[in-house]
Design a protein around this motif. Structure first.
Motif, PDB file in Angstrom:
ATOM      1  N   ARG A   1     -11.300   6.447 -15.185  1.00 17.50           N
ATOM      2  CA  ARG A   1     -12.038   5.553 -16.073  1.00 17.50           C
ATOM      3  C   ARG A   1     -13.522   5.892 -15.982  1.00 17.50           C
ATOM      4  N   PRO A   2     -14.064   6.641 -16.964  1.00 15.75           N
ATOM      5  CA  PRO A   2     -15.501   6.913 -16.959  1.00 15.75           C
ATOM      6  C   PRO A   2     -16.299   5.664 -17.330  1.00 15.75           C
ATOM      7  N   ILE A   3     -17.492   5.526 -16.731  1.00 21.70           N
ATOM      8  CA  ILE A   3     -18.357   4.375 -16.970  1.00 21.70           C
ATOM      9  C   ILE A   3     -19.784   4.884 -17.157  1.00 21.70           C
ATOM     10  N   THR A   4     -20.450   4.418 -18.201  1.00 24.48           N
ATOM     11  CA  THR A   4     -21.851   4.762 -18.444  1.00 24.48           C
ATOM     12  C   THR A   4     -22.703   3.504 -18.337  1.00 24.48           C
ATOM     13  N   LEU A   5     -23.716   3.545 -17.473  1.00 22.87           N
ATOM     14  CA  LEU A   5     -24.667   2.446 -17.312  1.00 22.87           C
ATOM     15  C   LEU A   5     -26.052   3.014 -17.566  1.00 22.87           C
ATOM     16  N   GLY A   6     -26.633   2.658 -18.705  1.00 23.60           N
ATOM     17  CA  GLY A   6     -27.901   3.262 -19.080  1.00 23.60           C
ATOM     18  C   GLY A   6     -27.705   4.746 -19.300  1.00 23.60           C
ATOM     19  N   ASP A   7     -28.498   5.561 -18.611  1.00 22.47           N
ATOM     20  CA  ASP A   7     -28.321   7.010 -18.714  1.00 22.47           C
ATOM     21  C   ASP A   7     -27.599   7.586 -17.498  1.00 22.47           C
ATOM     22  N   GLN A   8     -26.979   6.706 -16.687  1.00 24.33           N
ATOM     23  CA  GLN A   8     -26.238   7.160 -15.512  1.00 24.33           C
ATOM     24  C   GLN A   8     -24.737   7.156 -15.788  1.00 24.33           C
ATOM     25  N   ARG A   9     -24.042   8.145 -15.223  1.00 26.80           N
ATOM     26  CA  ARG A   9     -22.607   8.278 -15.431  1.00 26.80           C
ATOM     27  C   ARG A   9     -21.867   8.045 -14.112  1.00 26.80           C
ATOM     28  N   PHE A  10     -20.838   7.228 -14.198  1.00 28.86           N
ATOM     29  CA  PHE A  10     -19.988   6.917 -13.053  1.00 28.86           C
ATOM     30  C   PHE A  10     -18.528   7.130 -13.461  1.00 28.86           C
ATOM     31  N   ALA A  11     -17.641   7.081 -12.493  1.00 33.58           N
ATOM     32  CA  ALA A  11     -16.207   7.132 -12.775  1.00 33.58           C
ATOM     33  C   ALA A  11     -15.462   6.413 -11.662  1.00 33.58           C
ATOM     34  N   VAL A  12     -14.414   5.715 -12.050  1.00 32.87           N
ATOM     35  CA  VAL A  12     -13.460   5.140 -11.096  1.00 32.87           C
ATOM     36  C   VAL A  12     -12.128   5.824 -11.366  1.00 32.87           C
ATOM     37  N   GLN A  13     -11.596   6.502 -10.375  1.00 34.59           N
ATOM     38  CA  GLN A  13     -10.349   7.235 -10.577  1.00 34.59           C
ATOM     39  C   GLN A  13      -9.563   7.319  -9.278  1.00 34.59           C
ATOM     40  N   GLY A  14      -8.309   7.687  -9.400  1.00 32.25           N
ATOM     41  CA  GLY A  14      -7.470   7.789  -8.222  1.00 32.25           C
ATOM     42  C   GLY A  14      -6.020   7.543  -8.542  1.00 32.25           C
ATOM     43  N   HIS A  15      -5.274   7.098  -7.537  1.00 28.40           N
ATOM     44  CA  HIS A  15      -3.843   6.834  -7.745  1.00 28.40           C
ATOM     45  C   HIS A  15      -3.354   5.842  -6.691  1.00 28.40           C
ATOM     46  N   ILE A  16      -2.218   5.232  -6.998  1.00 30.87           N
ATOM     47  CA  ILE A  16      -1.501   4.364  -6.061  1.00 30.87           C
ATOM     48  C   ILE A  16      -0.034   4.767  -6.108  1.00 30.87           C
ATOM     49  N   GLU A  17       0.563   5.036  -4.947  1.00 31.30           N
ATOM     50  CA  GLU A  17       1.969   5.433  -4.917  1.00 31.30           C
ATOM     51  C   GLU A  17       2.772   4.507  -4.012  1.00 31.30           C
ATOM     52  N   TYR A  18       4.028   4.328  -4.403  1.00 34.52           N
ATOM     53  CA  TYR A  18       5.002   3.610  -3.571  1.00 34.52           C
ATOM     54  C   TYR A  18       6.179   4.552  -3.361  1.00 34.52           C
ATOM     55  N   ILE A  19       6.556   4.758  -2.112  1.00 31.37           N
ATOM     56  CA  ILE A  19       7.730   5.580  -1.790  1.00 31.37           C
ATOM     57  C   ILE A  19       8.703   4.722  -0.998  1.00 31.37           C
ATOM     58  N   GLY A  20       9.952   4.692  -1.447  1.00 29.96           N
ATOM     59  CA  GLY A  20      10.956   3.835  -0.841  1.00 29.96           C
ATOM     60  C   GLY A  20      11.369   4.281   0.552  1.00 29.96           C
ATOM     61  N   SER A  21      11.984   3.373   1.292  1.00 31.13           N
ATOM     62  CA  SER A  21      12.408   3.659   2.662  1.00 31.13           C
ATOM     63  C   SER A  21      13.560   4.655   2.666  1.00 31.13           C
ATOM     64  N   ARG A  22      13.777   5.294   3.796  1.00 31.30           N
ATOM     65  CA  ARG A  22      14.872   6.247   3.966  1.00 31.30           C
ATOM     66  C   ARG A  22      15.206   6.340   5.447  1.00 31.30           C
ATOM     67  N   ARG A  23      16.096   7.245   5.829  1.00 34.06           N
ATOM     68  CA  ARG A  23      16.488   7.454   7.223  1.00 34.06           C
ATOM     69  C   ARG A  23      16.150   8.871   7.631  1.00 34.06           C
ATOM     70  N   ASN A  24      15.781   9.045   8.902  1.00 35.04           N
ATOM     71  CA  ASN A  24      15.572  10.411   9.369  1.00 35.04           C
ATOM     72  C   ASN A  24      16.873  10.974   9.925  1.00 35.04           C
ATOM     73  N   GLN A  25      16.841  12.222  10.360  1.00 29.74           N
ATOM     74  CA  GLN A  25      18.066  12.912  10.768  1.00 29.74           C
ATOM     75  C   GLN A  25      18.718  12.308  12.000  1.00 29.74           C
ATOM     76  N   PHE A  26      17.993  11.419  12.712  1.00 31.81           N
ATOM     77  CA  PHE A  26      18.551  10.749  13.879  1.00 31.81           C
ATOM     78  C   PHE A  26      19.061   9.345  13.551  1.00 31.81           C
ATOM     79  N   GLY A  27      18.972   8.969  12.276  1.00 37.49           N
ATOM     80  CA  GLY A  27      19.458   7.670  11.841  1.00 37.49           C
ATOM     81  C   GLY A  27      18.434   6.563  11.894  1.00 37.49           C
ATOM     82  N   ALA A  28      17.214   6.853  12.360  1.00 37.05           N
ATOM     83  CA  ALA A  28      16.164   5.837  12.439  1.00 37.05           C
ATOM     84  C   ALA A  28      15.575   5.579  11.049  1.00 37.05           C
ATOM     85  N   LYS A  29      15.160   4.347  10.813  1.00 39.22           N
ATOM     86  CA  LYS A  29      14.592   3.993   9.521  1.00 39.22           C
ATOM     87  C   LYS A  29      13.175   4.532   9.386  1.00 39.22           C
TER      88      LYS A  29
END
Length: 261
Positions: free
Chosen positions: A176-204
């Motif tokens: 999201r670019p933002i202009t304030l007067g003659d100055q330029r800003f930006a807010v950017q990035g990401h948010i991720e969610y990864i579900g639970s799983r088990r490892n090879q030893f059976g632990a969560k």
């Protein structure tokens, strides 16, 4: 590395066959105190991350990839000269077919194929799925990825982290670019969610939430240079159940310098 990697390489070969419509490369330098998960000894350390990334768009396809070079001030086997990389290819079905898939605020529906690799942990993940392109005024882009999270790691026998069962990911990315007067800003990035799983030893392995929003000020533009050449700001990192560890919730502010072209 499996059929998913073969499809990813095929998509890359198909995409680069045409002339790029637009491309941007950046180098990020981040500095802040980050947590180690409890299975890596816990504690915090001053951490330096150099990120090299590129986003390219062709007429019908797009790619995004980055390489993180990570080092901290503790010699504990975690983040000691490690590197981590992700590569994603995708494209909207509307752009691909010439038909409209727009509906309400939805601009297009498409496909995405991702590859994640952690060097020290010897982790390989494949992420095939769908991408939703949103039409939101003021945003350069706003996308939602819905993918599988398929493990192809060799596990402890190969000297890496324990192999895991498969899961899924939901990721929202934006700029999201933002202009304030003659100055330029930006807010950017990401948010991720990864579900639970088990490892090879059976632990969560717990689900996690990783948010990495950035606030940037275009210092180069303020100095009379072309836009986007030199930006400074902060990246806030929130990592709930960091790397699947239910005992580690990270909240950290990192100084950020971005050089781009």
């Amino acid at each position: 590395m499996g059929r998913a990697a073969a499809l990813l390489c095929l998509g890359l070969a198909t995409g680069v066959a045409a002339q790029p419509v637009a491309t941007r490369s950046e180098a990020h330098l981040q500095l802040g105190r980050l947590d180690a998960p409890s299975f890596a000894g816990g504690g915090t350390a001053q951490t330096r991350i150099l990120t090299l990334q590129n986003a390219t768009r062709w007429e019908k396809f797009e790619s995004f990839g980055f390489l993180d070079l990570v080092n901290d001030d503790r010699r504990d086997g975690f983040n000691d000269g490690d590197f981590y990389t992700e590569l994603y290819l995708g494209g909207g079905f509307g752009r691909l077919t010439g038909r409209s898939f727009a509906f309400g605020p939805l601009k297009d529906i498409g496909w995405v194929a991702g590859l994640n690799h952690g060097h020290d942990a010897k982790v390989w993940k494949y992420l095939p799925g769908l991408r939703l392109y949103w039409n939101v005024p003021g945003f350069a882009f706003l996308n939602t990825d819905l993918t599988a999270y398929i493990d192809d790691s060799r596990g402890v026998a190969a000297g890496g982290a324990p192999a895991q069962t498969d899961s899924y990911m939901v990721d929202v990315s934006w700029a999201r670019p933002i202009t304030l007067g003659d100055q330029r800003f930006a807010v950017q990035g990401h948010i991720e969610y990864i579900g639970s799983r088990r490892n090879q030893f059976g632990a969560k392995v717990s689900h996690w939430i990783l948010a990495q929003p950035q606030l940037r000020w275009d210092l180069g533009h303020a100095l009379g240079w072309p836009p986007g050449r030199l930006q400074v700001g902060i990246e806030y990192q929130y990592f709930r159940n960091k790397l699947g560890d239910p005992n580690t919730d990270e909240s950290a502010v990192q100084a950020l310098v971005v050089v781009g072209r």
